[in-house]
Each structure stands twice: as structure tokens, then as C-alpha cells.
Design an enzyme around this catalytic site. Sequence first.
Site, mmCIF file in Angstrom:
data_model
loop_
_atom_site.group_PDB
_atom_site.id
_atom_site.type_symbol
_atom_site.label_atom_id
_atom_site.label_comp_id
_atom_site.label_asym_id
_atom_site.label_seq_id
_atom_site.Cartn_x
_atom_site.Cartn_y
_atom_site.Cartn_z
ATOM 1 N N LYS A 127 16.753 1.171 -16.417
ATOM 2 C CA LYS A 127 17.346 0.003 -15.768
ATOM 3 C C LYS A 127 18.021 0.297 -14.420
ATOM 4 O O LYS A 127 17.373 0.290 -13.398
ATOM 5 C CB LYS A 127 18.334 -0.681 -16.718
ATOM 6 C CG LYS A 127 17.639 -1.435 -17.861
ATOM 7 C CD LYS A 127 18.622 -2.345 -18.554
ATOM 8 C CE LYS A 127 18.027 -2.995 -19.786
ATOM 9 N NZ LYS A 127 17.142 -4.098 -19.509
ATOM 10 N N ASP A 135 20.680 5.828 -26.594
ATOM 11 C CA ASP A 135 19.923 4.974 -25.674
ATOM 12 C C ASP A 135 20.908 4.348 -24.690
ATOM 13 O O ASP A 135 21.538 3.333 -24.981
ATOM 14 C CB ASP A 135 19.176 3.918 -26.495
ATOM 15 C CG ASP A 135 18.432 2.910 -25.626
ATOM 16 O OD1 ASP A 135 18.623 2.926 -24.399
ATOM 17 O OD2 ASP A 135 17.666 2.115 -26.189
ATOM 18 N N TYR A 182 8.554 -13.227 -23.258
ATOM 19 C CA TYR A 182 9.053 -14.028 -24.367
ATOM 20 C C TYR A 182 9.001 -15.530 -24.105
ATOM 21 O O TYR A 182 9.975 -16.248 -24.336
ATOM 22 C CB TYR A 182 10.478 -13.595 -24.738
ATOM 23 C CG TYR A 182 10.504 -12.191 -25.258
ATOM 24 C CD1 TYR A 182 9.931 -11.878 -26.487
ATOM 25 C CD2 TYR A 182 11.037 -11.151 -24.492
ATOM 26 C CE1 TYR A 182 9.905 -10.587 -26.951
ATOM 27 C CE2 TYR A 182 11.019 -9.849 -24.958
ATOM 28 C CZ TYR A 182 10.448 -9.571 -26.192
ATOM 29 O OH TYR A 182 10.427 -8.302 -26.647
ATOM 30 N N TYR A 214 18.529 -2.689 -30.344
ATOM 31 C CA TYR A 214 17.325 -2.982 -29.557
ATOM 32 C C TYR A 214 17.017 -1.758 -28.694
ATOM 33 O O TYR A 214 17.892 -1.224 -28.016
ATOM 34 C CB TYR A 214 17.534 -4.210 -28.661
ATOM 35 C CG TYR A 214 16.314 -4.468 -27.807
ATOM 36 C CD1 TYR A 214 15.210 -5.130 -28.348
ATOM 37 C CD2 TYR A 214 16.235 -3.999 -26.500
ATOM 38 C CE1 TYR A 214 14.058 -5.331 -27.585
ATOM 39 C CE2 TYR A 214 15.097 -4.192 -25.737
ATOM 40 C CZ TYR A 214 14.013 -4.852 -26.286
ATOM 41 O OH TYR A 214 12.879 -5.038 -25.536
HETATM 42 N N1 PMP Z 1 16.803 0.115 -24.663
HETATM 43 C C1 PMP Z 1 17.781 -0.758 -24.385
HETATM 44 C C2 PMP Z 1 19.169 -0.510 -24.916
HETATM 45 C C3 PMP Z 1 17.520 -1.882 -23.603
HETATM 46 O O1 PMP Z 1 18.494 -2.763 -23.353
HETATM 47 C C4 PMP Z 1 16.203 -2.073 -23.098
HETATM 48 C C5 PMP Z 1 15.837 -3.276 -22.251
HETATM 49 N N2 PMP Z 1 16.581 -4.401 -22.385
HETATM 50 C C6 PMP Z 1 15.217 -1.129 -23.404
HETATM 51 C C7 PMP Z 1 15.555 -0.041 -24.191
HETATM 52 C C8 PMP Z 1 13.805 -1.278 -22.916
HETATM 53 O O2 PMP Z 1 13.721 -1.059 -21.551
HETATM 54 P P1 PMP Z 1 12.476 -1.619 -20.717
HETATM 55 O O3 PMP Z 1 12.574 -3.111 -20.772
HETATM 56 O O4 PMP Z 1 12.676 -1.049 -19.344
HETATM 57 O O5 PMP Z 1 11.234 -1.116 -21.366
#
Ligand code: PMP
Length: 447
Positions: free
Chosen positions: A293, A264, A30, A163
Site C-alpha cells: 500500500k 501483515d 466488488y 483480511y
Molecule cells: N493485507 C491487508 C491487511 C490489507 O488491508 C490488504 C488490502 N486492503 C491486503 C493484504 C491486500 O493488498 P492488495 O489489495 O494490494 O493485494
Amino acid sequence: MSKKHTDVTASKQINADLLQFDKEHVWHPYTSMSSPLPSYLVESANGVHINLASGESLIDGMSSWWSVLHGYNHPKLNAALVEQAGKMSHVMFGGLTHPSAIILCKKLIQLTPAGLDKVFLCDSGSVSVEVAMKMALQYWHSKAHLENNALTKTKLLTVKNGYHGDTFAAMSVCDPVTGMHQIFEQVLMQNYFAPAPSINFGEQWHDDDTKALRQLFNQHHHELAAFIIEPIVQGTGGMRFYHPQYLKTCRQLCDQYNVLLIVDEIATGFGRTGKLFACEWADISPDIICLGKTLTGGYMTLAATLCTSDIANTISNGEAGCFMHGPTFMGNALACAVANVSIDLLFENNWQLQVQTIEKSLKELLQPLKTNNRVKDTRVLGSIGAIECLQAVNVAVIQKRFVELGVWIRPFGTLIYIIPPLIITTAQLTTLVNAITTVLAEDKCFI
Ligand code: PMP
């Protein structure tokens, strides 16, 4: 000139050349390639410290985008990697398997909410969301095939302000307006969006908050394969903590209308919110969960999508006879080995006490900022502390100031937030918050 002085000058020149090449040729997340935000060259990282090549040692308030749990350069995590590398770093997962992956899947099944007993290992958070969405879509495809019905359930429902990642399916369930992906709207899968949850964690619940959501379920359930949501914390959407009753209602509506629930937990899993998984705040089990993560303690990229036996069996009995996904680095042995030790460390280190201690300190430390005239709101949940400002930050300027103040904090928009590694001390947290207090007084840090 002494040899030492010559060496220092030479290494400064090497670092300057590296940074110049980085600026000219290396994409960073970004940021513009033609006029990029500055990047800082890191030499090493240890515990909660990120050590820059220019000599500064910064206290990390970001956990490298919320992934580091036990600190950098951890002897036990390092040892897990070395031990695994001595056996093999990777083997294909098609037709082969290995103890590190099997042990990890066993742990994930034991730790995650009840009913999730089939594990799909994958590469990153975004990919785990792709896999979850694909699982839901393939589940309904197989079900229609098996029951000789027409396939109608091909869309997803989600909430605004969410997100879920940067890949295409994931983007299609990110916030449609404030999300970063409006450019791709014309080629994205068209899904349905309910208003974002508006009652905050800890506030008085009122059923009105799910009124629009109920209507959408009622109106579109025959088209809906799944509902997807970040549990309790809308992270990238501004660190908003919402009422657990909202999530409970999502589960009820999914049951009532025969829609799969995808949760998620990529940002919230493994203790961040004060529960091992944020679903536990609402005492619910999803049909599909995404993890990423912190799964490897922030060491390597690895994610997992877990689903119920019903989903796995239905997909496996369908037309294709298998789930249609299989990445090259599925079940990577190094990543699984380090994830196993990271999960063990959570319990050895008493993660609950770690998170409670951080939460208590953050609540005390952020309290005085509530009346700061640049601050709209401060909030804390588990090891997450957020300061919502009235103005947007100037990222380049504020970042430089944070580095000068000895901390690594990377705000976005109007949000300055801290998600530290769980091993951080109260003194180190105090340094982070003092740095935030300092920059809040500086006009140049805001737009
Ligand atoms: N879902 C959520 C809730 C996230 O916070 C993130 C990353 N910030 C992702 C999916 C995407 O994960 P990645 O960056 O490992 O692809």
C-alpha cells in the site's frame, strides 16, 4: 454557438461515452458487472484533491484505499519517476539488479523491526501474503528435509475477522464467515481460526482474551507452519483496534510452540497507526513481515516480504536450493524509485507530527458523533478514524451525497471511515467530518 461552448459539449459527450463503456465492459472491485455501482470519472488529482471530469474537486478521505501518504501529483515523487524512466523503467530481476531496488531494500531492513534482514520484492499486498505463507511452508519443508523428519507443519493459524488479500492463499486466512470469500471454501487451504481479539486498544487487558488462542496453539502446534495476523488494526474486518498485549502474546506463543509469526503490515505500515510499524505498539519483531500500500506513497503497486536470515538460509539449504517464487515485475525500477523518495518524504515531513495532528483533530471532530442516534461507536488511532453505524449504508446513495458535499469517502457495511493522506489540514478534515455528520441525518443513505 461559441467555440468554447462547442468544446465543452464535445468533451461532455466524450466523458459520457467513456463512462458508458466503463459501465458495460470494465470490472470494478466488488461490484456487479450487470448492475454496477456508479463510477465517477477522474480527470486529475492534486494534493488531497481528486478532480472529477464533471468539474467537482473532492477532498480525499480514503488515500486511495489507504495507500496515498504525501498527496497526489507530488513534485518530488513525480520527479523520481521521470528520473528513473530516463534510465530504465524495468529490467528483469533474475540475474540483474539495480540501485533503486538495492537502496530500497536497505531502507526497509533499517526501518522494520529487528531481525528482518532478507527482502523479497513483489507486486501487490496479496502477493506479498502469498510469498509470506509460501516462505513459512517452504521453511518447514526444508527443515524436515535437512533434519530427515516427516513434514507435519503445513497449516496456518490466524484470528477471525482478519483480511489478508484476494488471492487464494491469502483468502484462506481471511475471516471464514464474514470474509468475502466463502464461495471458494471448498477449494481453499484449510487453516485454523481463533476468535478475533476482543479487548480494544486502550482498554484494560485481561489474559482471557487469548485463552482460545492458547488452546489452539497447544492443540495444533505440530501442524502449524505459521500464525498470521494484522497488527493492532483489523482493517477490512471493520477498523477494529485491539490491545497490543494480544500481539505480544502471539509472539510469545509462536516462540513457545515453534511456529513462525507473520505480521501483515500492508495497511498499518509507514506511520498510519502512530508508530512507523504497528508491531512497535507491542514491541515485537515478527519472523516475516508483509508491506505494501503506502510503500510507494500510493503511486504504484509494489510490496515487500521481509524475513529473518534463519528462514532465508533454511529455505536456501533445502531441497530446492532457492525460494520458489519470482514474478516478472519483481523489483520494478519505477516502483522502487518512487518508494525510496516516498520513504525519505515521510521523515522530511515529520510523519509523527503529521499523524499526531490528524489523530488529535479526528478525536475532537468525532467526539460529538458518539451520541448521534445512528452511531454505535467512533474510534480513532493514528490517522485512522472510524464511525460504526447501527445500520448498513446504501453505498450508491451515500457515495453520491458525499460527492455532492465535496468529499471522497467510501463506506462499507456499517462502517464510515477516514484514512486521509498525511498532508491533510485540520480544515479539510473538518469538511470530511461535517459531510459525515450531514449524511448521518439522511435516512436515504442507510438501508
Ligand atoms: N493485507 C491487508 C491487511 C490489507 O488491508 C490488504 C488490502 N486492503 C491486503 C493484504 C491486500 O493488498 P492488495 O489489495 O494490494 O493485494
